[in-house]
Structure formats: structure tokens, C-alpha cells
Write an enzyme that holds these catalytic residues in place. Structure first.
Site, PDB file in Angstrom:
ATOM      1  N   HIS A 172       3.358  10.885  -6.155  1.00 35.60           N
ATOM      2  CA  HIS A 172       2.734  10.505  -4.880  1.00 35.60           C
ATOM      3  C   HIS A 172       2.731  11.644  -3.873  1.00 35.60           C
ATOM      4  O   HIS A 172       3.785  12.113  -3.434  1.00 35.60           O
ATOM      5  CB  HIS A 172       3.465   9.309  -4.269  1.00 35.60           C
ATOM      6  CG  HIS A 172       2.836   8.824  -2.990  1.00 35.60           C
ATOM      7  ND1 HIS A 172       1.600   8.221  -2.948  1.00 35.60           N
ATOM      8  CD2 HIS A 172       3.262   8.879  -1.704  1.00 35.60           C
ATOM      9  CE1 HIS A 172       1.303   7.903  -1.702  1.00 35.60           C
ATOM     10  NE2 HIS A 172       2.296   8.304  -0.931  1.00 35.60           N
TER      11      HIS A 172
ATOM     12  N   HIS B 273       0.282  -0.405   3.002  1.00 35.17           N
ATOM     13  CA  HIS B 273      -0.201   0.675   3.864  1.00 35.17           C
ATOM     14  C   HIS B 273      -1.726   0.596   3.906  1.00 35.17           C
ATOM     15  O   HIS B 273      -2.393   0.756   2.893  1.00 35.17           O
ATOM     16  CB  HIS B 273       0.275   2.025   3.316  1.00 35.17           C
ATOM     17  CG  HIS B 273      -0.326   3.213   4.010  1.00 35.17           C
ATOM     18  ND1 HIS B 273      -0.194   4.491   3.525  1.00 35.17           N
ATOM     19  CD2 HIS B 273      -1.062   3.332   5.151  1.00 35.17           C
ATOM     20  CE1 HIS B 273      -0.819   5.334   4.325  1.00 35.17           C
ATOM     21  NE2 HIS B 273      -1.359   4.648   5.315  1.00 35.17           N
TER      22      HIS B 273
ATOM     23  N   HIS C 172      -4.083   1.614   0.878  1.00 36.57           N
ATOM     24  CA  HIS C 172      -3.617   2.903   0.350  1.00 36.57           C
ATOM     25  C   HIS C 172      -2.545   2.694  -0.704  1.00 36.57           C
ATOM     26  O   HIS C 172      -2.591   3.274  -1.782  1.00 36.57           O
ATOM     27  CB  HIS C 172      -3.080   3.747   1.500  1.00 36.57           C
ATOM     28  CG  HIS C 172      -2.343   4.978   1.083  1.00 36.57           C
ATOM     29  ND1 HIS C 172      -1.006   4.961   0.756  1.00 36.57           N
ATOM     30  CD2 HIS C 172      -2.747   6.252   0.936  1.00 36.57           C
ATOM     31  CE1 HIS C 172      -0.627   6.188   0.430  1.00 36.57           C
ATOM     32  NE2 HIS C 172      -1.657   6.985   0.531  1.00 36.57           N
ATOM     33  N   HIS C 173      -1.551   1.880  -0.392  1.00 37.60           N
ATOM     34  CA  HIS C 173      -0.542   1.557  -1.404  1.00 37.60           C
ATOM     35  C   HIS C 173       0.112   0.224  -1.087  1.00 37.60           C
ATOM     36  O   HIS C 173       0.045  -0.268   0.046  1.00 37.60           O
ATOM     37  CB  HIS C 173       0.518   2.670  -1.535  1.00 37.60           C
ATOM     38  CG  HIS C 173       1.513   2.731  -0.424  1.00 37.60           C
ATOM     39  ND1 HIS C 173       1.665   3.822   0.404  1.00 37.60           N
ATOM     40  CD2 HIS C 173       2.446   1.841   0.022  1.00 37.60           C
ATOM     41  CE1 HIS C 173       2.622   3.604   1.289  1.00 37.60           C
ATOM     42  NE2 HIS C 173       3.110   2.404   1.070  1.00 37.60           N
TER      43      HIS C 173
ATOM     44  N   MET D 241       3.164  13.677   2.022  1.00 31.68           N
ATOM     45  CA  MET D 241       4.400  13.245   1.383  1.00 31.68           C
ATOM     46  C   MET D 241       4.579  14.033   0.097  1.00 31.68           C
ATOM     47  O   MET D 241       3.639  14.628  -0.424  1.00 31.68           O
ATOM     48  CB  MET D 241       4.382  11.744   1.087  1.00 31.68           C
ATOM     49  CG  MET D 241       4.409  10.862   2.314  1.00 31.68           C
ATOM     50  SD  MET D 241       4.570   9.106   1.888  1.00 31.68           S
ATOM     51  CE  MET D 241       4.709   8.386   3.533  1.00 31.68           C
TER      52      MET D 241
ATOM     53  N   HIS E 132      -0.305  12.874  -0.523  1.00 33.49           N
ATOM     54  CA  HIS E 132      -1.544  12.447   0.111  1.00 33.49           C
ATOM     55  C   HIS E 132      -2.657  13.432  -0.247  1.00 33.49           C
ATOM     56  O   HIS E 132      -2.629  14.059  -1.306  1.00 33.49           O
ATOM     57  CB  HIS E 132      -1.325  12.288   1.613  1.00 33.49           C
ATOM     58  CG  HIS E 132      -0.464  11.104   1.954  1.00 33.49           C
ATOM     59  ND1 HIS E 132       0.006  10.831   3.218  1.00 33.49           N
ATOM     60  CD2 HIS E 132       0.032  10.110   1.174  1.00 33.49           C
ATOM     61  CE1 HIS E 132       0.740   9.725   3.210  1.00 33.49           C
ATOM     62  NE2 HIS E 132       0.764   9.268   1.977  1.00 33.49           N
TER      63      HIS E 132
ATOM     64  N   TYR F  53       1.255   0.046   8.629  1.00 35.52           N
ATOM     65  CA  TYR F  53       2.209  -0.356   7.595  1.00 35.52           C
ATOM     66  C   TYR F  53       2.624  -1.790   7.905  1.00 35.52           C
ATOM     67  O   TYR F  53       3.369  -2.037   8.848  1.00 35.52           O
ATOM     68  CB  TYR F  53       3.430   0.556   7.588  1.00 35.52           C
ATOM     69  CG  TYR F  53       3.249   1.840   6.818  1.00 35.52           C
ATOM     70  CD1 TYR F  53       3.821   2.021   5.563  1.00 35.52           C
ATOM     71  CD2 TYR F  53       2.496   2.882   7.337  1.00 35.52           C
ATOM     72  CE1 TYR F  53       3.655   3.200   4.853  1.00 35.52           C
ATOM     73  CE2 TYR F  53       2.320   4.070   6.641  1.00 35.52           C
ATOM     74  CZ  TYR F  53       2.905   4.216   5.403  1.00 35.52           C
ATOM     75  OH  TYR F  53       2.736   5.387   4.700  1.00 35.52           O
TER      76      TYR F  53
END
Length: 499
Positions: free
Chosen positions: A389, A308, A241-242, A464, A391, A209
């Protein structure tokens, strides 16, 4: 020919479709489009009539062979609903509603529910235009729904109907979109600004992150951001990832450089108000014409960019300059927009057992303290958009609104969620939330492929359970998360809870 046994053939002249055509065949008025393969060989246009429950597709493929398009499921292509067509060397066209009985073998449906609107072939493209109902009585037809839909496109190099893996593609699409960008205004004085990390060496760790402070566009008066989109470095799409942009109070003393978002420097973790963001599969999003993100006033916060990275192949020497591109204007909107984060608090005891066909996590938000938390009287908020959201184990999500103990509505949901398609979506109509309402987020997981416990956490292999609601008018509430009873959970697990 063998093709005559497989297809319903129509004389070319009876269809009134010329063999030679321009690049796109018949004039297309379909509003939505995207490529379905990495090489941009297969291009799809579509549109729909919600009242009539009819959807139209136009598939254009760089081939002189057969083309096919339809709907499939998450786990296997067998059973996929596929409409196929093409133009034979003698000028006749073939068109048929079929389904996959094996990975590479099709069988014609007993009920032909797709209607051919046009089929052309030229020196470069075969273009098939057809419509179908959202639902039919044919057991081999898969429904078109307001959930994420997995579409399958395939083609051949000639008119021999057989599927090959290298020419078969599956992509998740939200077909029944509420708003099209052409329905929204584009200000004449648009200015573009990139919020990006610069030449960041992605660590060889599975999960990183990375956070950095972002100076905002320098403007002398209030402006509004009306659109944002991910800005990804080519070849890094699968590693990012985001990307999220967080707000920090103007009094915050922010560090320089790039640091671990949740590491030793606490300054980054104090910035928790999500402003805009994009995740896997996300594209551009334009706010409704009457709302925007405020910049340029003394009250507007500083921003932090969070990216991320999921580097599960532990690739060395990969640099990244990804970020978020924002579009802003001096033409002010009526409302300042904001984001409310709902769901299940990720740390420390969110867990999902292995081998589960279905496991639910719930995050309850009680809003009766919102005015107290806001520090000022707070009007009802109007929700117009959302982002879901989880995973990889996530299968479905929804947010449900309750008032005085009674369920009012499902604010948003996706019963066919795909981790690889996380995008901001519009609601069909705006939802009003009053102080005192309860908002329940429900996340459905499946872990049949796992033999150990899945814990909540930042890594993609962790989990998450979050829903971001986009709303107006702006207030000081950034999140409202459910948190489990640690004593109860420890007791159920046969463990002793520690302080």
C-alpha cells in the site's frame, strides 16, 4: 487487400479452426479470467507454466472485427507489445506479433514469438487463443513478470487494423498468481455475513475516514472466517479508496453511529489491529485451508469498520453502503491468522520532494522485543500472504528479511506497483520470521508531476508506505513501524525541532 501486407495470413483449413463456433470457441481450461473493460465487452482468460515460462491467453471480444492483446507500460501505449488477429470475410485468419509505433499505428515485429492456438469468429464473438514466452530476445516484446503487469486490449469493428481510444483499454493485472480459488476447499456449511456501513452520506470533502462499530456474527461456538471480499455500491467504486476492519479489545467501550476515525472520539483510534481489508482494485481473497480468522470465542475482539472516501470532485448527495463480505464456517482450521503492519510511520514527518525521478522511504522493524510486547512466549510466525500500500506517487515496494545482519530473502515485492490494483496476494512459499529478525520495507516514489512537497498523510494526494503481512499463529503484535529521527530530519531541512 491491405490486410495481406500487414498480417501473416494462414489458410483457415490449415489451422483446423472452424469459422462457426460455440460462444467460447475451443474448450478452455485456463484457470484465471476477468473482464478488461467497463462494459464487459472484452473477456480474458489466461494460465501459465512457471517451469516452462510460457503463458497462454484467450481473448474473447464482442465484435466481428480484429482483436488484439498485449503488454504496455505505465506512461504511454507507444511501444506496447500487441498480438493481433481476426477472421477475414473469405474465411482466412490472420495473426501477428506486433508493437505500437504510434498511439494508433502498429508495426509487425521482426521476430514472431506468439504461437496461435485457435482463432474463431461467430455471429457475436471473435476469440483468439495464443501462447507466448515470459521473455524473448525480441526488443519489441515486453516481459511477463511476477510484478503487476499492465495489459492492453483493443479491437475493431471490422478487419481494418487501427486503434481507436474508445476501443482500447489498459488494465493492471497480477498475472502470475500463486493460488487459484479452485485449489482451495469450500466448506459445505458456509455462512455469509456483511460488515457494512449503512446509507452513509459521503461528505463533500476531498478525504473522509468513516468508522463504525460492527457487531460480529452471533455464533455459540468458535468459527473461522475463511474468505473475504469488498462489497462496493455500484458507481461508488472510484470514491471508496480502501476498507479496513480493525480489532478492539473486548474491554473497549465503543461508540455507536458513524464517526471520523481520527477525529474527536479517541475510541476509534485505539483500535489498530488490522483483521481484513481491501483497497482500490482489490477482489476476493481466500485464506489457505489451514488458517482462518477466529470468531465466536470470549477471546475474540470487537471490530471496527473503517472506510476511506476520496471525493475529489466534491460530489454532493452521494450515499454509500459499502463494506466487507466475510464467509465463515464451523469447520475449524488448524491456525488462527493475524496481520502484521510494517512500513514507515505516516505522521508527522514522512515527506517526498517534488520533481523526483526516484525517492526512497524506508521503514525498519526490529522484532527482538516482540515477546515482551506480546506478553507471553511467542513462537516463530509463518507468513503466507501480503498486501502492498502506497498512494499515487508509489512506484515499487518490497519487504526484506534480515537475520544477524545478513539478508535472508525478499519476502514480497512489486517493481511495477499500481495504486489502482491493491489486492491480497499469496507468497510462493511460507516465510518463517523469528524473534530478533529485522524486516525492512522499501518504498520507491516518483513525483515528476508535482511542484510541491508531498507529505505523509491520510489523503490520496498524501503518501503512505505500508506492507501488511498475513501470518499465523495469532499473537498480540499489530504493527512494527519505522520512525525517523526527528532531530536529524529537522537539521537536514534547516529547521529547529520542537518538543
Amino acid at each position: 487487400m491491405a490486410h495481406d501486407l500487414l498480417f501473416r495470413l494462414f489458410p483457415l483449413l490449415a489451422l483446423g479452426v472452424p469459422l462457426q463456433s460455440n460462444r467460447l470457441g475451443p474448450t478452455s481450461r485456463l484457470r484465471y479470467s476477468r473482464f478488461l473493460d467497463p462494459s464487459n465487452v472484452i473477456f480474458l482468460r489466461w494460465d501459465f507454466d512457471l517451469e516452462a515460462e510460457i503463458i497462454s491467453f484467450e481473448l474473447q471480444v464482442r465484435t466481428a472485427g480484429w482483436v488484439g492483446f498485449g503488454v504496455t507500460n505505465r506512461y504511454t501505449n507507444v511501444g506496447s507489445d500487441l498480438v493481433v488477429g481476426g477472421v477475414l470475410p473469405n474465411g482466412n485468419v490472420y495473426f501477428s506479433d506486433q508493437h505500437l509505433v504510434e498511439e494508433d499505428t502498429l508495426k509487425e515485429d521482426g521476430s514472431q514469438d506468439a504461437e496461435l492456438l485457435g482463432l474463431t469468429e461467430d455471429a457475436v464473438y471473435t476469440t483468439m487463443h495464443f501462447s507466448r514466452p515470459f521473455r524473448s530476445c525480441d526488443p519489441h516484446d515486453l516481459d511477463i513478470t511476477s510484478n503487476t503487469v499492465r495489459v492492453l486490449a483493443a479491437y475493431g469493428l471490422d478487419d481494418t487494423l487501427k486503434l481507436y481510444r474508445e476501443r482500447t483499454f489498459v488494465k493492471s493485472i497480477f498475472l502470475l498468481q500463486v493460488v487459484h480459488p479452485d485449489d482451495l476447499d469450500v466448506p459445505e456449511d458456509t455462512i455469509i455475513h456483511d460488515l457494512e456501513i449503512t446509507n452513509f452520506l459521503i461528505p463533500e470533502d476531498d478525504t473522509t475516514y468513516a468508522c463504525t462499530f460492527l457487531p460480529l456474527p452471533i455464533v455459540s461456538e468458535k468459527h473461522h472466517i475463511y474468505k473475504f471480499e469488498p462489497k462496493l455500491v455500484y458507481h461508488n467504486e472510484t470514491t471508496v479508496h480502501h476498507i479496513l476492519v480493525y480489532a478492539c479489545g473486548n474491554a473497549s467501550v465503543l461508540p455507536t453511529g458513524i464517526s471520523d476515525c481520527y477525529g474527536a472520539d479517541p475510541a476509534f483510534s485505539l483500535c489498530s489491529q488490522v483483521i481484513v481489508g481491501s483497497a482500490v482494485g482489490g477482489t476476493s481473497y481466500q485464506f489457505p485451508d489451514d488458517v482462518g480468522v477466529s470468531i465466536g470465542t470470549p477471546l475474540d475482539p470487537q471490530w471496527i469498520l473503517e472506510i476511506h472516501y476520496s471525493n475529489f470532485n466534491n460530489l454532493p448527495g452521494v450515499y454509500d453502503s459499502s463494506g466487507i463480505r466475510v464467509y465463515y464456517t464451523s469447520q475449524l482450521c488448524k491456525y488462527d491468522t493475524d496481520v502484521l503492519q510494517l512500513g514507515f510511520f505516516t505522521f508527522p514527518i514522512h515527506f517526498i520532494p517534488p520533481g523526483a525521478e526516484s525517492f526512497m522511504s524506508y521503514g525498519l522493524c526490529r522484532t527482538e522485543k516482540f515477546e515482551e510486547m506480546n506478553g507471553a512466549p511467542m513462537p516463530d510466525i509463518q507468513v503466507y500472504g501480503y498486501l502492498l500500500h502506497t498512494h499515487l506517487a508509489g512506484r515499487a515496494l518490497q519487504a526484506v528479511q534480515y537475520r544477524n545482519g545478513t539478508q535472508l530473502r525478499k519476502i514480497c515485492k512489486d517493481d511495477s506497483y499500481d495504486f489502482n490494483l491493491q489486492e491480497t496476494r499469496d507468497l510462493p512459499s511460507r516465510v518463517e520470521i523469528k524473534p530478533g529478525d529485522e524486516l525492512l520495507v522499501e518504498c520507491h516514489y516518483q513525483t515528476l508531476d508535482r511542484d510541491s512537497m508531498t507529505f505523509g498523510g491520510p489523503s490520496t494526494i498524501n503518501e503512505m508506505c505500508l506492507i501488511f503481512l498475513f501470518y499465523y499463529p495469532q499473537n498480540n503484535i499489530s504493527s512494527c513501524m519505522g520512525y525517523p529521527d526527528i532531530i536529524y530530519v529537522a537539521h537536514e531541512l534547516g529547521e529547529e525541532a520542537s518538543e
